[in-house]
Design a protein around this motif. Sequence first.
Motif, short mmCIF file in Angstrom:
data_model
loop_
_atom_site.label_atom_id
_atom_site.label_comp_id
_atom_site.label_asym_id
_atom_site.label_seq_id
_atom_site.Cartn_x
_atom_site.Cartn_y
_atom_site.Cartn_z
N PHE A 183 13.03 1.57 7.97
CA PHE A 183 11.97 1.18 7.04
C PHE A 183 12.55 0.17 6.04
O PHE A 183 13.68 0.33 5.59
N TYR A 184 11.77 -0.86 5.71
CA TYR A 184 12.23 -1.93 4.84
C TYR A 184 11.37 -1.98 3.58
O TYR A 184 10.15 -1.78 3.67
N ARG A 185 12.01 -2.31 2.45
CA ARG A 185 11.24 -2.43 1.21
C ARG A 185 10.35 -3.67 1.31
O ARG A 185 10.84 -4.75 1.63
N MET A 186 9.06 -3.50 1.05
CA MET A 186 8.12 -4.62 1.22
C MET A 186 7.12 -4.65 0.08
O MET A 186 6.79 -3.62 -0.49
N THR A 187 6.60 -5.85 -0.17
CA THR A 187 5.50 -5.97 -1.13
C THR A 187 4.24 -6.47 -0.44
O THR A 187 3.17 -6.49 -1.02
N LYS A 188 4.38 -6.88 0.83
CA LYS A 188 3.24 -7.38 1.60
C LYS A 188 3.48 -6.97 3.05
O LYS A 188 4.62 -7.01 3.51
N CYS A 189 2.43 -6.56 3.74
CA CYS A 189 2.64 -6.22 5.15
C CYS A 189 1.37 -6.50 5.95
O CYS A 189 0.33 -6.77 5.37
N ASP A 190 1.48 -6.43 7.28
CA ASP A 190 0.33 -6.70 8.14
C ASP A 190 -0.69 -5.57 8.04
O ASP A 190 -0.34 -4.43 7.74
N ALA A 191 -1.95 -5.90 8.32
CA ALA A 191 -3.02 -4.89 8.27
C ALA A 191 -3.02 -4.11 9.59
O ALA A 191 -3.91 -4.26 10.43
N ASP A 192 -1.97 -3.31 9.77
CA ASP A 192 -1.84 -2.54 11.02
C ASP A 192 -2.94 -1.48 11.12
O ASP A 192 -3.35 -0.93 10.11
N PRO A 193 -3.36 -1.13 12.33
CA PRO A 193 -4.35 -0.06 12.50
C PRO A 193 -3.84 1.29 11.98
O PRO A 193 -4.60 2.08 11.43
N GLY A 194 -2.55 1.53 12.15
CA GLY A 194 -1.98 2.80 11.67
C GLY A 194 -0.56 2.57 11.19
O GLY A 194 0.25 2.05 11.94
N TRP A 195 -0.28 2.89 9.95
CA TRP A 195 1.08 2.70 9.44
C TRP A 195 1.53 3.96 8.71
O TRP A 195 0.71 4.79 8.27
N ILE A 196 2.85 4.08 8.59
CA ILE A 196 3.46 5.15 7.77
C ILE A 196 4.35 4.45 6.75
O ILE A 196 4.99 3.44 7.09
#
Length: 270
Positions: A249-262
Motif C-alpha cells: 500500500f502506498y501513501r496517496m492523495t489522489k487515486c483512480d475511481a476503482d470499482p472496489g478499493w481497500i
Amino acid sequence: MTKKLKLTAKTANKYDLYELSVQNVDFEVEFISKTFKKYNKSECNSVREDFCASAKISSAWVQNSSNNTAYAIDLDENILQFAKKECLNSLGEDEFNRIKLIKGNSQTKQTPKVDCVSAFNFSYWVFHNRKDLVKYFKNSYKNLKPKGLLMLDAFGGYEAHQELEEKTKYKDFTYCWDQHSFNPITNYITCHIHFEFNDGSVIKKAFEYNWRLWSLPEIKECLTEAGFKSIDIYMQRWDYKNNQETEKFYRMTKCDADPGWIAYIVASKY
Ligand SMILES: C[S@@+](CC[C@H](N)C(=O)[O-])C[C@H]1O[C@@H](n2cnc3c(N)ncnc32)[C@H](O)[C@@H]1O
C-alpha cells in the motif's frame, strides 16, 4: 483446525475459517511495525487492538518481538474466551503474559497509553453516526502516547454501494461475502459471511455486520475533530506486469475511481 477431518458445516470452526479467508495478520503486524518506524524513527512496542475478536493481531504482535505488548479489547465475552484458548495453545508463557485480553467497549475503555491503536477489518463502522465515531476516535487519541498512531482500514468504490455476493474458493471451503442490503439514504450496509463446503453443506450467516459505509473524507473529518493532526491514506497501485493490484500500500492523495478499493488510514497525534 484439525487437518485430517473433512471440512463440513458440522466440523468447521467459523473463527478458523474467518482467519484463513479474511484476516491478513502477518501483513498487518508488518504494516504497524514498518509504518510506526517510518513516522517516528523508533520501534513500536505497545499495541491496542480494538474490536479484537480472536485477538490474532495481538497474538502475532507479542510473538514478533520480546519487547512487544498488546491490549486486546472486545465487547463479547464468548469471543474473548475463544481468544484466550487460542493464545494459550499458540503462545509461550512469556508471550501470553504480554497480552491483556479485556472485555470492554472500545469507544470508552481506558488502557495504559500505547504506541499504536488498531481497528482493522472495518470494525469501527459499528458506529453509525458522526457523534459516536468521533467519540471512538477521541478515546483512541486518549489511549495513545504523544507520538502514537491510530491505524484503521476502509473499503469503498461503486461496488461497495451494491447488493452483491462475491465468492472466493479455498481448498476445503468457499468464502462468500454477501453485501446483503444497502440504503443510500443512511449508508447503512448489512453484510454477511457464509462458508460453503465441498460436501454441499453451508454455514449461512456465520458472521453478520450492520455497518455504516463511511467515506474517506468523512473519516478524515471525524479524525480531525477528535484531535488527530495528520491523516494519511494508503492504497494499492495497479501492477501492470502481473495484471493485479500491488500487495503493498502506498501513501496517496489522489487515486483512480476503482470499482472496489481497500485503504489503510494512519492518523497521528502530532
Ligand atoms: C469484524 S469483528 C472483528 C474483526 C477483527 N478485528 C479483524 O481484524 O478481523 C468485530 C468484533 O467487534 C466486536 N465489537 C463490536 N462492537 C464493539 C465495541 N463497541 N467495542 C468493542 N468490541 C466491539 C464484536 O464483538 C466482534 O468481535
